[in-house]
Design an enzyme around this catalytic site. Sequence first.
Site, PDB file in Angstrom:
ATOM      1  N   GLY A  51     -20.843   6.523   3.008  1.00  0.00           N
ATOM      2  CA  GLY A  51     -19.868   6.947   1.999  1.00  0.00           C
ATOM      3  C   GLY A  51     -20.334   6.614   0.588  1.00  0.00           C
ATOM      4  O   GLY A  51     -20.394   5.443   0.211  1.00  0.00           O
TER       5      GLY A  51
ATOM      6  N   GLY B 159     -18.847   7.253  -2.329  1.00  0.00           N
ATOM      7  CA  GLY B 159     -17.751   7.447  -3.276  1.00  0.00           C
ATOM      8  C   GLY B 159     -17.856   6.420  -4.381  1.00  0.00           C
ATOM      9  O   GLY B 159     -18.951   5.945  -4.715  1.00  0.00           O
TER      10      GLY B 159
ATOM     11  N   LYS C 192       0.846  -1.200   0.000  1.00  0.00           N
ATOM     12  CA  LYS C 192       0.000   0.000   0.000  1.00  0.00           C
ATOM     13  C   LYS C 192       0.871   1.236   0.000  1.00  0.00           C
ATOM     14  O   LYS C 192       1.981   1.232   0.549  1.00  0.00           O
ATOM     15  CB  LYS C 192      -0.877   0.042   1.261  1.00  0.00           C
ATOM     16  CG  LYS C 192      -2.130   0.860   1.099  1.00  0.00           C
ATOM     17  CD  LYS C 192      -3.192   0.043   0.374  1.00  0.00           C
ATOM     18  CE  LYS C 192      -4.469   0.768   0.164  1.00  0.00           C
ATOM     19  NZ  LYS C 192      -5.505  -0.101  -0.395  1.00  0.00           N
TER      20      LYS C 192
ATOM     21  N   VAL D  36     -17.045   3.209  -4.624  1.00  0.00           N
ATOM     22  CA  VAL D  36     -17.619   1.905  -4.269  1.00  0.00           C
ATOM     23  C   VAL D  36     -19.059   2.074  -3.784  1.00  0.00           C
ATOM     24  O   VAL D  36     -19.969   1.350  -4.217  1.00  0.00           O
ATOM     25  CB  VAL D  36     -16.759   1.204  -3.183  1.00  0.00           C
ATOM     26  CG1 VAL D  36     -17.415  -0.088  -2.725  1.00  0.00           C
ATOM     27  CG2 VAL D  36     -15.353   0.931  -3.708  1.00  0.00           C
TER      28      VAL D  36
HETATM   29  P1  NAD Z   1     -13.829   7.260  -2.392  1.00  0.00           P
HETATM   30  O1  NAD Z   1     -12.861   8.272  -1.937  1.00  0.00           O
HETATM   31  O2  NAD Z   1     -14.273   7.273  -3.823  1.00  0.00           O
HETATM   32  O3  NAD Z   1     -15.149   7.325  -1.482  1.00  0.00           O
HETATM   33  C1  NAD Z   1     -15.177   7.496  -0.100  1.00  0.00           C
HETATM   34  C2  NAD Z   1     -16.386   8.392   0.186  1.00  0.00           C
HETATM   35  O4  NAD Z   1     -16.648   8.372   1.592  1.00  0.00           O
HETATM   36  C3  NAD Z   1     -16.161   9.848  -0.210  1.00  0.00           C
HETATM   37  O5  NAD Z   1     -17.231  10.298  -1.022  1.00  0.00           O
HETATM   38  C4  NAD Z   1     -16.112  10.588   1.137  1.00  0.00           C
HETATM   39  O6  NAD Z   1     -16.621  11.910   1.072  1.00  0.00           O
HETATM   40  C5  NAD Z   1     -16.996   9.704   1.993  1.00  0.00           C
HETATM   41  N1  NAD Z   1     -16.766   9.794   3.425  1.00  0.00           N
HETATM   42  C6  NAD Z   1     -15.585   9.917   4.085  1.00  0.00           C
HETATM   43  N2  NAD Z   1     -15.796   9.938   5.423  1.00  0.00           N
HETATM   44  C7  NAD Z   1     -17.141   9.815   5.598  1.00  0.00           C
HETATM   45  C8  NAD Z   1     -17.982   9.747   6.747  1.00  0.00           C
HETATM   46  N3  NAD Z   1     -17.497   9.812   7.990  1.00  0.00           N
HETATM   47  N4  NAD Z   1     -19.322   9.609   6.565  1.00  0.00           N
HETATM   48  C9  NAD Z   1     -19.847   9.535   5.319  1.00  0.00           C
HETATM   49  N5  NAD Z   1     -19.101   9.598   4.197  1.00  0.00           N
HETATM   50  C10 NAD Z   1     -17.770   9.725   4.324  1.00  0.00           C
HETATM   51  O7  NAD Z   1     -13.214   5.834  -2.018  1.00  0.00           O
HETATM   52  P2  NAD Z   1     -13.647   4.396  -2.573  1.00  0.00           P
HETATM   53  O8  NAD Z   1     -12.704   4.005  -3.652  1.00  0.00           O
HETATM   54  O9  NAD Z   1     -15.120   4.356  -2.800  1.00  0.00           O
HETATM   55  O10 NAD Z   1     -13.265   3.497  -1.306  1.00  0.00           O
HETATM   56  C11 NAD Z   1     -14.112   3.457  -0.166  1.00  0.00           C
HETATM   57  C12 NAD Z   1     -13.549   2.468   0.839  1.00  0.00           C
HETATM   58  O11 NAD Z   1     -13.443   1.184   0.229  1.00  0.00           O
HETATM   59  C13 NAD Z   1     -12.138   2.816   1.350  1.00  0.00           C
HETATM   60  O12 NAD Z   1     -11.998   2.392   2.677  1.00  0.00           O
HETATM   61  C14 NAD Z   1     -11.237   1.980   0.458  1.00  0.00           C
HETATM   62  O13 NAD Z   1      -9.995   1.699   1.076  1.00  0.00           O
HETATM   63  C15 NAD Z   1     -12.075   0.732   0.318  1.00  0.00           C
HETATM   64  N6  NAD Z   1     -11.770  -0.050  -0.881  1.00  0.00           N
HETATM   65  C16 NAD Z   1     -11.920   0.493  -2.112  1.00  0.00           C
HETATM   66  C17 NAD Z   1     -11.635  -0.284  -3.224  1.00  0.00           C
HETATM   67  C18 NAD Z   1     -11.844   0.236  -4.623  1.00  0.00           C
HETATM   68  O14 NAD Z   1     -11.895  -0.580  -5.559  1.00  0.00           O
HETATM   69  N7  NAD Z   1     -11.980   1.545  -4.828  1.00  0.00           N
HETATM   70  C19 NAD Z   1     -11.192  -1.599  -3.070  1.00  0.00           C
HETATM   71  C20 NAD Z   1     -11.088  -2.134  -1.784  1.00  0.00           C
HETATM   72  C21 NAD Z   1     -11.384  -1.350  -0.689  1.00  0.00           C
END
Ligand code: NAD
Length: 343
Positions: free
Chosen positions: A179, A181, A82, A183
Site C-alpha cells: 500500500g 498511500g 472511530k 503512510v
Molecule cells: P491511504 O488510503 O492513503 O492508503 C492506502 C493505500 O493502500 C491506497 O493507496 C490503496 O490503493 C492501497 N491498497 C489498498 N488495498 C491494497 C492491497 N490489497 N494491496 C496493495 N495496496 C492496497 O491510507 P493511509 O492513511 O496511508 O493509511 C494506511 C493504513 O494505515 C490504514 O490501515 C490506516 O488505518 C492506517 N493508519 C493510518 C494513519 C494515518 O496517519 N494516515 C494512522 C494510523 C493508522
Amino acid sequence: MPLQLFDAMAREGFEELVALHDSESGMRALLAIHDTSRGPAFGGIRRWSYSVESTALMDALRLARAMTRKCVLLDLPCGGGKIVMLDREGLDLKQAYGAIGRAVERLNGHYYTGPDVNTGPEELGYVSAETSYCTDPGLEGPGELANCTAEGVFQGIEAALVSLDGEVDWSQRKVLIQGLGAVGEMLARRLLEQGARVLASEIDPERVHAVSASLEVEMVEPGTEMEAACDVFAPCALGGILHDLSVERLQCKVVAGGANNPLSRMEHGERLHQRGILFVPDFVINAGALVRGSIFHLEGRREPVAVVGGRVRRSVERVLSAAQESGTAPIATALRLADGAES
Ligand code: NAD
C-alpha cells in the site's frame, strides 16, 4: 439491532455507538466511541465500500478499540473512537463530510476526528468547516499526520531490527510495503533516504504511477507480496490481511507497518511468533498521528515529527523487551500491557 451487538459492546467496554445519516447527501456512517475514561476519544474517518453493513460495524468497533490501546500504551490523556463512512458511487463528498463535521460538533469535544483510509486533507477540510474538533492538517491544525505515523513506523522497525540482530545497517535491508498511500509513500521515502531497498505493492495504478515517478521503489504484483523474501513486511493498506493462509506464506523476519488491525484474529500474531517472525503490534507502532493530533488539541503544541517517532520507538522497545523477558509473543504482551492498564 441484534442483541449480540450489546453483548459485544459490553464485553469490550464500549461506551457509545451512533448511526449517522444525512438526508441531503445520503451519507451513512457509524461512529464508535470505546472508552473516554482517560480523556476525549480520538480516531479518524475511514471511507470504504463495505459489502454489508455488519462489516462496517465490525470495522468501526475494532478500529475504535485499537485507538484506546494506542492511548494507553503511549500514555496519552485520551481514548479510542472511530467513524466509518459507507462509500458509494456518486456520494457528494463535500456534503457527506460536512454532515460528519456537524455530527462531531454536536458531541462538543467528547470525540475528535482526523484522517484514515480515503480521508485526507481535502475531506478533512470539509469536516473542519463544520467543527473545530477535527485534526485538520492545514495551517491552523497539527500539521501532516501521516508523516508522523510513517516516522513512528520507521523508528519502530529500527527498534525491531535492533532487538533481533543488534544493529540495522539499512544498506543491507530489504523492506516490502503493502500500500503506497499516505503512510506507505512516506515510509518508502524515509527508508530510501537511509539506503534500504524498497519493494511495494499497490492496487491503484494512479498511485503506482505517482509514487514511482519520484521514488525508486520496485513494484511487485498485489497478491504476491506475502511470498517475497525480505527483512521486513510493512502492511500499510487495509486490515485483516494476516490470516490462516497468509501467515504461513510470509518469508520475512519482521512484520511491522502502519495498517490498523492487520491480524485477522489475535491468534495469527501468536502463529507468527511460533514461526519465528517478529510481529510488532499495529496499535504500538502506528500511533504517531494520534500522538501528534492529541497533543496538539489537548496541550496546544505541535510535537516535532522526530520526537513523535522517538516516543513510538520507546513504546515498541518497551513491548519487545517485555515480550522477550516473559517469553511471550509481542501481541500477547502488548494486549496485556494495554488492557491490563485500562481496567
Ligand atoms: P491511504 O488510503 O492513503 O492508503 C492506502 C493505500 O493502500 C491506497 O493507496 C490503496 O490503493 C492501497 N491498497 C489498498 N488495498 C491494497 C492491497 N490489497 N494491496 C496493495 N495496496 C492496497 O491510507 P493511509 O492513511 O496511508 O493509511 C494506511 C493504513 O494505515 C490504514 O490501515 C490506516 O488505518 C492506517 N493508519 C493510518 C494513519 C494515518 O496517519 N494516515 C494512522 C494510523 C493508522
